[in-house]
Design an enzyme around this catalytic site. Structure first.
Site, mmCIF file in Angstrom:
data_model
loop_
_atom_site.group_PDB
_atom_site.id
_atom_site.type_symbol
_atom_site.label_atom_id
_atom_site.label_comp_id
_atom_site.label_asym_id
_atom_site.label_seq_id
_atom_site.Cartn_x
_atom_site.Cartn_y
_atom_site.Cartn_z
ATOM 1 N N ARG A 1 -8.496 10.390 -8.524
ATOM 2 C CA ARG A 1 -7.609 11.063 -7.567
ATOM 3 C C ARG A 1 -6.910 9.983 -6.760
ATOM 4 N NH1 ARG A 1 -8.346 11.567 -1.846
ATOM 5 N NH2 ARG A 1 -7.326 9.653 -2.428
ATOM 6 N N ASP B 1 -12.172 7.279 1.731
ATOM 7 C CA ASP B 1 -11.399 8.536 1.757
ATOM 8 C C ASP B 1 -12.070 9.567 2.652
ATOM 9 O OD1 ASP B 1 -9.602 7.541 -0.293
ATOM 10 O OD2 ASP B 1 -11.338 7.723 -1.596
ATOM 11 N N ASN C 1 -0.636 11.754 1.455
ATOM 12 C CA ASN C 1 0.091 10.598 0.921
ATOM 13 C C ASN C 1 0.500 10.871 -0.521
ATOM 14 O OD1 ASN C 1 -0.285 8.906 3.186
ATOM 15 N ND2 ASN C 1 -2.403 8.532 2.547
ATOM 16 N N TYR D 1 0.838 -1.189 0.000
ATOM 17 C CA TYR D 1 0.000 0.000 0.000
ATOM 18 C C TYR D 1 0.881 1.250 0.000
ATOM 19 C CZ TYR D 1 -4.272 2.363 -0.190
ATOM 20 O OH TYR D 1 -5.259 3.171 -0.655
ATOM 21 N N GLU E 1 -13.603 4.485 -3.798
ATOM 22 C CA GLU E 1 -12.195 4.711 -3.499
ATOM 23 C C GLU E 1 -11.553 5.663 -4.502
ATOM 24 O OE1 GLU E 1 -10.566 3.407 -0.940
ATOM 25 O OE2 GLU E 1 -8.656 4.263 -1.559
ATOM 26 N N ASP E 2 -10.927 6.695 -4.000
ATOM 27 C CA ASP E 2 -10.114 7.598 -4.824
ATOM 28 C C ASP E 2 -10.858 8.171 -6.040
ATOM 29 O OD1 ASP E 2 -8.161 7.382 -2.988
ATOM 30 O OD2 ASP E 2 -6.693 6.393 -4.250
ATOM 31 N N LYS F 1 -5.982 -2.291 -1.615
ATOM 32 C CA LYS F 1 -6.890 -2.164 -0.466
ATOM 33 C C LYS F 1 -7.532 -3.507 -0.138
ATOM 34 C CE LYS F 1 -7.527 2.216 0.945
ATOM 35 N NZ LYS F 1 -8.281 3.379 1.376
HETATM 36 P P1 NAD Z 1 -9.156 16.380 -2.208
HETATM 37 O O1 NAD Z 1 -8.712 16.633 -3.588
HETATM 38 O O2 NAD Z 1 -10.570 16.019 -1.962
HETATM 39 O O3 NAD Z 1 -8.835 17.670 -1.316
HETATM 40 C C1 NAD Z 1 -7.623 18.369 -1.334
HETATM 41 C C2 NAD Z 1 -7.843 19.683 -0.617
HETATM 42 O O4 NAD Z 1 -6.575 20.335 -0.496
HETATM 43 C C3 NAD Z 1 -8.767 20.657 -1.350
HETATM 44 O O5 NAD Z 1 -9.627 21.267 -0.430
HETATM 45 C C4 NAD Z 1 -7.799 21.696 -1.909
HETATM 46 O O6 NAD Z 1 -8.387 22.981 -2.006
HETATM 47 C C5 NAD Z 1 -6.730 21.699 -0.846
HETATM 48 N N1 NAD Z 1 -5.459 22.227 -1.302
HETATM 49 C C6 NAD Z 1 -4.802 21.985 -2.452
HETATM 50 N N2 NAD Z 1 -3.672 22.720 -2.499
HETATM 51 C C7 NAD Z 1 -3.609 23.426 -1.352
HETATM 52 C C8 NAD Z 1 -2.694 24.359 -0.814
HETATM 53 N N3 NAD Z 1 -1.597 24.681 -1.454
HETATM 54 N N4 NAD Z 1 -2.971 24.894 0.387
HETATM 55 C C9 NAD Z 1 -4.097 24.554 1.055
HETATM 56 N N5 NAD Z 1 -4.998 23.661 0.608
HETATM 57 C C10 NAD Z 1 -4.749 23.111 -0.588
HETATM 58 O O7 NAD Z 1 -8.196 15.270 -1.642
HETATM 59 P P2 NAD Z 1 -8.421 14.379 -0.339
HETATM 60 O O8 NAD Z 1 -9.097 13.129 -0.697
HETATM 61 O O9 NAD Z 1 -9.010 15.198 0.721
HETATM 62 O O10 NAD Z 1 -6.923 13.980 0.007
HETATM 63 C C11 NAD Z 1 -5.984 14.964 0.365
HETATM 64 C C12 NAD Z 1 -4.715 14.290 0.848
HETATM 65 O O11 NAD Z 1 -4.992 13.535 2.022
HETATM 66 C C13 NAD Z 1 -4.113 13.321 -0.158
HETATM 67 O O12 NAD Z 1 -2.722 13.491 -0.184
HETATM 68 C C14 NAD Z 1 -4.435 11.971 0.410
HETATM 69 O O13 NAD Z 1 -3.467 11.011 0.098
HETATM 70 C C15 NAD Z 1 -4.419 12.270 1.886
HETATM 71 N N6 NAD Z 1 -5.186 11.276 2.646
HETATM 72 C C16 NAD Z 1 -4.606 10.720 3.727
HETATM 73 C C17 NAD Z 1 -5.270 9.784 4.463
HETATM 74 C C18 NAD Z 1 -4.606 9.185 5.672
HETATM 75 O O14 NAD Z 1 -3.557 9.580 6.025
HETATM 76 N N7 NAD Z 1 -5.186 8.252 6.354
HETATM 77 C C19 NAD Z 1 -6.540 9.386 4.079
HETATM 78 C C20 NAD Z 1 -7.147 9.992 2.973
HETATM 79 C C21 NAD Z 1 -6.442 10.946 2.261
#
Ligand code: NAD
Length: 547
Positions: free
Chosen positions: A152, A265, A404, A99, A241-242, A170
């Site tokens: 995504r 997510d 991530n 993963y 997912e994603d 997953k």
């Molecule tokens: P998403 O595309 O739904 O949201 C991303 C958000 O980040 C948006 O609101 C966007 O406006 C904001 N953003 C982008 N650039 C920015 C900047 N420079 N400054 C401030 N905000 C900014 O994506 P998501 O599904 O919410 O995932 C976001 C991240 O979280 C990914 O990297 C994903 O891998 C990570 N994630 C981690 C976990 C975990 O650790 N368990 C779980 C899910 C997602």
């Protein structure tokens, strides 16, 4: 004279090429005789433990994690039982390969490393035929589907059909962490095109050659797939997912009451991060209702966490409005406040009547949060100034850099600990190594969704729940936080060791199943011992005896 039937003639070869039945050099003499395997294997019979040693030697000898990934997937294709034994016995070592972060690299390279089909592909061109196509899936008892449109992938953006590595990964974790039987797992790619130029220009790309469809045809395909899957595999649990964020929120809202479905997510991330905050309070002190969370990123993950956090505060007696006032967001355009125009629907509940600002550091100084959570997909955004400001405001600042893969984390574990003089309580989405400062070693927590979704899935399957509720994710968060031991906390670690993941998942599943029984979400009668019933559903990687 009798003639041999081709099916009889090839029995041994067939078995050796069937990953579910294959035991490789572990077939006994009696089995080799009975299954027509004599001569097709080297004579020495190995135990599973010896086979595991060989696999580990090979995995560890590979020069890169991507090579390790390829080796392990090849093993999965060859001998699934041995694959799961190796993964389960060495979960901390194997999870970052199967993963995040390695799966991200694998998806980026998917068109070049592709060897053998795995999972189920449905493209826009298949509209009208999905129900019929699903009959081609060889296992008739699918219980969990993980489906993506590749929109995504992790924090890596649109990877089109090459995102298939994610549902595959997953579902491997569903089996490894919660014992869902491998043949009950169905990874699905909905190929609706891609806007990724690199892929569109690559002749080896595996997906359809067109830009991402965003109109009615896309919605029709999703609808057709979800209806067909629920019909062909009655009661199946579907994990979205994603998907890109507007689709993710939209589909969750649209389908969750109609189908047994959730979005990891949004909801899984919510539960794992809230579990981390609850456990962190054992280090920082203070009550959950006194926390103020400031998120960088207001997408699926950030809003998902805030929703579970609000549910946790409501459970403690706050109103939803009071609870939402404890959650603040900064996204790519600045602080999410009421005066901002054209805010996406999912952000509106958290748009406060407050003066706005453009940057995260100003927001930290203005709001004085107890915790910052990075879910922006943007590395280096928890700058030195941000971390130092958090350490000035809080004796023990909570800093979660959750984006991530590792390369996208808002800051590294080392930065968080060093710049806060070792006072930060840190967690990340992808793993970081322990950090030693002045003879003190800090073990970063990994807020990995794998702590949550396998247990939730197991609980839903074992209880035969018709739906997946928000209450289940809150229960999962509490269950996970309760399983952090005092010795974990002493080392600054706010999640249990991954080595205990099967036990963690079983207990989460028990609590999730209890909700299904209590709320009559199932026709199954509540078993006397829910935990024992859950455990009975858990697959163990043990070879069957054929003779
Ligand atoms: P998403 O595309 O739904 O949201 C991303 C958000 O980040 C948006 O609101 C966007 O406006 C904001 N953003 C982008 N650039 C920015 C900047 N420079 N400054 C401030 N905000 C900014 O994506 P998501 O599904 O919410 O995932 C976001 C991240 O979280 C990914 O990297 C994903 O891998 C990570 N994630 C981690 C976990 C975990 O650790 N368990 C779980 C899910 C997602």
């Amino acid at each position: 004279m009798t003639t041999q039937q081709p099916s009889d003639l090839h029995l041994g070869v067939k078995i050796l090429h069937d990953p579910v039945r294959n035991k490789g050099t572990a077939f006994t003499d009696a089995e080799r005789q009975a299954l027509k395997l004599t001569g097709l294997l080297p004579p020495r019979i190995h135990s599973m433990a010896e086979q595991e040693l060989r696999v580990l030697g090979n995995v560890r000898a590979k020069p890169t994690d991507l090579e390790r990934y390829l080796y392990l997937i090849a093993l999965q294709d060859r001998n699934e039982t041995l694959f799961y034994r190796v993964v389960m016995n060495n979960i901390e070592e194997m999870m970052p390969i199967l993963y995040t972060p390695t799966v991200g690299k694998a998806c980026q390279e998917f068109q070049h490393i592709y060897r053998k089909p795995r999972g189920f592909y449905v493209s826009l061109n298949d509209r009208g035929n999905v129900r019929e196509m699903l009959q081609n899936w060889p296992h008739k008892d699918a219980r969990i589907i993980v489906v993506t449109d590749g929109g995504r992938i992790l924090g890596l953006g649109d990877l089109g059909a090459d995102g298939m590595g994610i549902p595959i990964g997953k579902l491997s974790l569903y089996t490894a962490c919660a014992g869902i039987h491998p043949t009950q797992c169905l990874p699905v790619m909905l190929d609706v095109g891609t806007d990724n130029e690199r892929l569109l220009n690559d002749p080896l790309y595996n997906g359809i050659e067109q830009r991402r469809e965003r109109g009615a045809a896309y919605d029709e395909l999703v609808e057709e797939f979800i209806s067909a899957a629920s019909e062909v595999f009655p009661g199946v649990l579907i994990q979205l997912e994603d998907f890109g964020n507007s689709n993710a929120f939209r589909f969750l809202k649209h389908y969750r009451d109609r189908t047994c479905l959730f979005n990891d997510d949004i909801q899984g991330t919510g539960a794992v991060a809230v579990a981390g905050v609850i456990a962190a309070l054992r280090i920082t002190g203070g009550k959950l209702s006194d926390q103020k969370l400031l998120f960088l990123g207001a997408g699926e993950a950030g809003i998902g966490i805030a929703d579970v956090f609000v549910a946790a505060l409501v459970e403690q007696g706050l109103s939803a409005e009071q609870a939402r006032e404890r959650c603040w967001f900064v996204d790519s355009t600045g602080m999410v406040v009421k005066s901002r125009e054209n805010l996406a629907v999912h952000k509106l509940p958290f748009a406060h009547d407050h003066e706005g600002c453009d940057d995260f550091l100003s927001a930290v100084k203005m709001l004085r949060p107890t915790a910052i959570l990075g879910l922006s997909g943007q590395p280096n955004t928890f700058t030195e100034d941000v971390i130092k400001a958090m350490a000035d405001i809080n004796e023990r600042p909570i800093i979660f850099a959750l984006s991530n893969p590792t390369s996208m984390a808002e800051c590294t574990a080392e930065q968080a600990y060093t710049l806060s003089d070792g006072r930060a309580v840190f967690a990340s989405g992808s793993p970081f190594d322990p950090v030693t400062i002045a003879n003190q070693t800090f073990v970063p927590g990994q807020g990995n969704n794998a702590y949550i979704f396998p247990g939730v899935g197991l609980g839903v399957i074992a209880s035969q729940s018709r739906t997946v509720t928000d209450e289940m994710f809150l229960a999962a968060a509490h269950s996970l936080a309760n399983q952090v031991s005092d010795s974990d906390i002493e080392r600054g670690r706010i999640y249990p060791s991954l080595a205990r993941i099967r036990e963690v998942s079983a207990l989460i599943a028990r609590d999730v199943a209890k909700i299904a029984y209590d709320n009559k979400l199932t026709d199954k009668e509540e078993p006397e011992d829910i935990l024992a019933d859950v455990r009975e559903h858990m697959y163990k990687p043990v070879y069957p005896h054929y003779a």
